[in-house]
Design a protein around this motif. Sequence first.
Motif, PDB file in Angstrom:
ATOM      1  N   UNK A 454      -8.434  -3.876   5.162  1.00 49.57           N
ATOM      2  CA  UNK A 454      -8.232  -3.216   6.160  1.00 49.57           C
ATOM      3  C   UNK A 454      -9.702  -3.084   7.104  1.00 49.57           C
ATOM      4  N   UNK A 455      -9.460  -2.374   8.165  1.00 52.14           N
ATOM      5  CA  UNK A 455     -10.707  -2.382   8.952  1.00 52.14           C
ATOM      6  C   UNK A 455     -10.401  -0.966   9.677  1.00 52.14           C
ATOM      7  N   UNK A 456     -11.623  -0.395   9.809  1.00 48.81           N
ATOM      8  CA  UNK A 456     -11.363   0.889  10.978  1.00 48.81           C
ATOM      9  C   UNK A 456     -11.615   0.561  12.273  1.00 48.81           C
ATOM     10  N   UNK A 457     -10.761   1.272  13.339  1.00 50.33           N
ATOM     11  CA  UNK A 457     -11.144   1.053  14.564  1.00 50.33           C
ATOM     12  C   UNK A 457     -12.589   1.551  15.289  1.00 50.33           C
ATOM     13  N   UNK A 458     -13.130   1.342  16.343  1.00 46.79           N
ATOM     14  CA  UNK A 458     -14.388   1.548  16.493  1.00 46.79           C
ATOM     15  C   UNK A 458     -14.599   3.197  16.678  1.00 46.79           C
ATOM     16  N   UNK A 554      -6.546  -0.532  10.722  1.00 46.01           N
ATOM     17  CA  UNK A 554      -5.977  -1.510  11.020  1.00 46.01           C
ATOM     18  C   UNK A 554      -5.587  -2.382   9.793  1.00 46.01           C
ATOM     19  N   UNK A 555      -4.352  -2.665   9.287  1.00 46.30           N
ATOM     20  CA  UNK A 555      -3.935  -2.988   8.228  1.00 46.30           C
ATOM     21  C   UNK A 555      -3.533  -4.596   8.302  1.00 46.30           C
ATOM     22  N   UNK A 556      -4.474  -5.373   7.852  1.00 45.39           N
ATOM     23  CA  UNK A 556      -4.238  -6.726   8.033  1.00 45.39           C
ATOM     24  C   UNK A 556      -3.427  -7.329   7.064  1.00 45.39           C
ATOM     25  N   UNK A 557      -2.276  -8.242   7.563  1.00 48.33           N
ATOM     26  CA  UNK A 557      -1.387  -8.704   6.641  1.00 48.33           C
ATOM     27  C   UNK A 557      -1.408 -10.215   6.643  1.00 48.33           C
ATOM     28  N   UNK A 558      -1.718 -10.972   5.525  1.00 46.84           N
ATOM     29  CA  UNK A 558      -2.505 -12.165   5.392  1.00 46.84           C
ATOM     30  C   UNK A 558      -1.467 -12.891   4.247  1.00 46.84           C
ATOM     31  N   UNK A 559      -0.483 -12.404   3.462  1.00 41.49           N
ATOM     32  CA  UNK A 559       0.021 -13.035   2.420  1.00 41.49           C
ATOM     33  C   UNK A 559      -0.275 -12.823   1.343  1.00 41.49           C
ATOM     34  N   UNK A 560      -1.688 -12.332   1.111  1.00 44.07           N
ATOM     35  CA  UNK A 560      -2.290 -12.298  -0.336  1.00 44.07           C
ATOM     36  C   UNK A 560      -2.307 -10.676  -0.678  1.00 44.07           C
ATOM     37  N   UNK A 561      -1.904  -9.691   0.243  1.00 43.09           N
ATOM     38  CA  UNK A 561      -1.889  -8.263   0.070  1.00 43.09           C
ATOM     39  C   UNK A 561      -0.871  -8.406  -1.373  1.00 43.09           C
ATOM     40  N   UNK A 562      -1.375  -7.056  -2.055  1.00 43.83           N
ATOM     41  CA  UNK A 562      -0.695  -6.882  -3.043  1.00 43.83           C
ATOM     42  C   UNK A 562       0.699  -6.329  -3.055  1.00 43.83           C
ATOM     43  N   UNK A 563       0.893  -5.847  -1.776  1.00 44.58           N
ATOM     44  CA  UNK A 563       2.310  -5.417  -1.533  1.00 44.58           C
ATOM     45  C   UNK A 563       3.192  -6.426  -1.136  1.00 44.58           C
ATOM     46  N   UNK A 564       2.634  -7.720  -0.687  1.00 48.00           N
ATOM     47  CA  UNK A 564       3.309  -8.621   0.138  1.00 48.00           C
ATOM     48  C   UNK A 564       4.601  -9.114  -1.089  1.00 48.00           C
ATOM     49  N   UNK A 565       5.691  -9.192  -0.243  1.00 42.37           N
ATOM     50  CA  UNK A 565       6.757  -9.907  -0.964  1.00 42.37           C
ATOM     51  C   UNK A 565       7.511  -8.657  -2.105  1.00 42.37           C
ATOM     52  N   UNK A 566       7.075  -7.563  -2.216  1.00 41.35           N
ATOM     53  CA  UNK A 566       7.528  -6.520  -3.341  1.00 41.35           C
ATOM     54  C   UNK A 566       8.680  -5.827  -2.735  1.00 41.35           C
ATOM     55  N   UNK A 567       9.691  -5.500  -3.447  1.00 43.94           N
ATOM     56  CA  UNK A 567      10.809  -4.878  -3.062  1.00 43.94           C
ATOM     57  C   UNK A 567      10.594  -3.260  -3.451  1.00 43.94           C
ATOM     58  N   UNK A 568      11.536  -2.650  -3.248  1.00 45.69           N
ATOM     59  CA  UNK A 568      11.160  -1.162  -3.191  1.00 45.69           C
ATOM     60  C   UNK A 568      11.165  -0.444  -4.579  1.00 45.69           C
ATOM     61  N   UNK A 569      11.915  -1.469  -5.650  1.00 47.54           N
ATOM     62  CA  UNK A 569      11.550  -0.861  -7.005  1.00 47.54           C
ATOM     63  C   UNK A 569      10.268  -1.278  -7.408  1.00 47.54           C
ATOM     64  N   UNK A 570       9.781  -2.613  -7.054  1.00 49.48           N
ATOM     65  CA  UNK A 570       8.333  -2.797  -7.573  1.00 49.48           C
ATOM     66  C   UNK A 570       7.277  -1.949  -6.757  1.00 49.48           C
ATOM     67  N   UNK A 571       7.599  -1.503  -5.460  1.00 47.27           N
ATOM     68  CA  UNK A 571       6.627  -0.658  -4.906  1.00 47.27           C
ATOM     69  C   UNK A 571       6.698   0.922  -5.309  1.00 47.27           C
ATOM     70  N   UNK A 572       7.560   1.259  -6.368  1.00 48.32           N
ATOM     71  CA  UNK A 572       7.505   2.404  -6.889  1.00 48.32           C
ATOM     72  C   UNK A 572       8.170   3.561  -6.038  1.00 48.32           C
TER      73      UNK A 572
END
Length: 595
Positions: A454-458, A554-572
Motif C-alpha cells: 500500500x501507499x499513503x496519499x500525499x 491506496x490499496x494496490x491489487x496486483x495478484x500477489x496480495x495475501x487476500x487475492x482469490x480468498x473466499x469468505x471462509x478463508x478470510x475468517x
Amino acid sequence: MSDFYQDENLQHAFAEGMAASYTAAAERREERVGVMLAGIPIELRFASPALSAILLPALRHLPPIPEGQTPGLTISAWDRAGSGIAAPPPPFDKKRITDRGDIWGFASRRYRLAFHYSEFSVSLFDREHGNGYFWIDDAAGLPYWSAAAPLRTLLHWCMEASGHQLLHAAAVGTVHGGLLLTGRGGLGKSSTALTGLLNGMDFAGDDYVAVVLEPKPRVYPLYSSAKVNRDQIGRFAALAAHLRNPGGGGDEKAIFDLLPAYRAQIPDEGMPIRAILVPGVADQEESVIDAEIGLDAVRHAAAFSTVEQLPYAGKGTYDFINALTQRVPAFRLRLGRDQAALAASLKHLLAHPLPAGARAHAPSADWPLVSVVVPVYNRERMLPEVLANIRSQGYPQLEIIVVDDGSTDRTADVARTQPDVRLFEQPNGGPAQARNRAIINARGEFVACLDSDDLWPEGMLVHLVDALRRDPQADVAYGWAQMARVGANGDTEFESNPLEGFPFYLSGTVFRRRAFDQVGLLDPELRFGEDVDWFNRARERGTKVLRLDCASVIVRRHGGNMTYGKNLVQLNVLRVAKKVLDRRRAAALPSSSQP
C-alpha cells in the motif's frame, strides 16, 4: 467474457457495437444540440425525443457552439423504448460493477465504460476519438436525479479528456469573482449556493461544477438545476414556483429549475475562482469565514466526494485538486442560521479578500514521535517504494519498523540497506504476529500501520496525526481505503468508490500507543480478518475512533496480495463474527460461571 477486461480487441468490438446501435437508432430521428462547456465545444445527439426531453432542460443554459467551430467531442444518447434499438449485450460480469459505476478490472487506455445501477444505464467514452455513448432501456425509468444532473459521467470524461475537471462542489460569485464551496454532502454547499442566488449573487452550481486551471483557475456552471432535501423547501420559499417535482416522496430531493427566471445569474463564461470554502454547520446566528483549516484538509475535502462518485476518477483528480489548492486560497466557512448575513459575508470576502488562506501543516520538532509499522513477506521489489512513500510524508519525527515475516527472497537484505529502518526478523507467522512484534518494540507515542502493498496519499500521515492532536480523547484516526490496480507497466489506476472498500483497514491508520494497552494487540491466531477483530474489540471497549472524510490509504491489487482469490471462509469472516458472539456470551455469564 473474462478476456474482455484486458483484451483491447474485444473492448473495441463492444465500442463498435455501441456506435452501430446508436446509428441505427438515429436513422428514424435525431436531434443535435451544440453546447460550450468550460470553453470546450460538445455536440449532444439524441435519437429519442423522450430522452432529450428529460436530459436537456438542465443543460439549456450552456451557450451554443460559435458558428464555424467544430465540436471536438460528441455524446450520443438513446433508449430502446423510444428508438426500438437495444445496446449490445454487456460483455462483463455484473459482480464487477462498482457502486460508482466503473467496471472492476477493466483495463483500457482508450475506452471508459460504466454501468449505473441507479439508472440501469451504460456509458461508454472513446478517448481516442472523443465520442461518448449513453444508453438506457426506457427514458421513463430514469430516476429524478438523472434529470437534475444529466450525463454526468460522460461530461466528466469529456472534461478529463480536455485537461479540466468536474468537481463535487458548489459555486457563487459577484463581479469580483467566484467562491468554490467543497466537501461531502450535508455540510451546507447547496443551501449556501441557493442563499447566494436569492441574494443576487451569480450561481454556477450547487452540486457539480466544471473547473479549469489554465490560464487561471475558473469555475463554469454545469447544470441549471438545484437540489435540496424536502425539509429545506421552506427555507427557499422564493423558489417554490420553480419546483419540478412537488409530488416527490420524502426520500426524493426537491429539484428547482432555475431557467428562465435566474438565467441572468448563471454566467456563460464562468467565474475566476478567488477562494475555496469548506463549509460546516455551526450552532450560531452569524456565519464566520476564517483560516483555521489545514491545506491537507482542504485537498481531501475537495477530492474525496468527487472520487467517491465519478467513475474512474483517481490520481489525475487528486493531482488536479492539489494544483488548484496551490493556486487558490482556502478558508473554513462556519455556517450560521442568518441567511441574509451569510450572503453579505460571502460578498464581503470577494470584495475584501482575507490576507491568507489554508496553510500547509508544517510539523515541528515538538510533534510526537510516530512509529511506522511495515510487515513484509517476499516484497523485495515493493519495499523501497513503500519506504520512500513514508519518508515523503514530510513528518519530522519518524521511526520506521520493518518486520520480515519469514521471507524467502531478499526482503531482509533490502531492509538492511536502509539506514533509518529498524529491522526485525521472525519465522512466518502472518501479518498479525508481525505487527504485534513491531508494536511491542515501538518507541513512538503514535503508531501508524502501512502494509508493503500500500501507499499513503500525499500528506496523509500529517493529516491523521493532526486529527488526533486536535482531539485528545480520540485514540484512532483513519479514513477509507482506495482500491487501485497495478498494471503490467507498473502504473496504478484507482478503481471503485472508497466507500465500497473494507470497512476497517489497519493500513492507513494511526493509533495512540495507549489504544493497544486498552484494547490489546492483534489476535495472532488470525492470518486474515485481524483488523476487523481489533476494531470490533475497540468498539466494545468504547475506544474513540475518528473516521475522516478522505482516502487514507491506496490499496494496490496486483495478484500477489495475501487476500487475492480468498473466499469468505478463508478470510475468517465467520470466525471473526463468532469471536464477537463468544465475547458477548462470556460477558452475559455470572462471574462464578466464567472459566
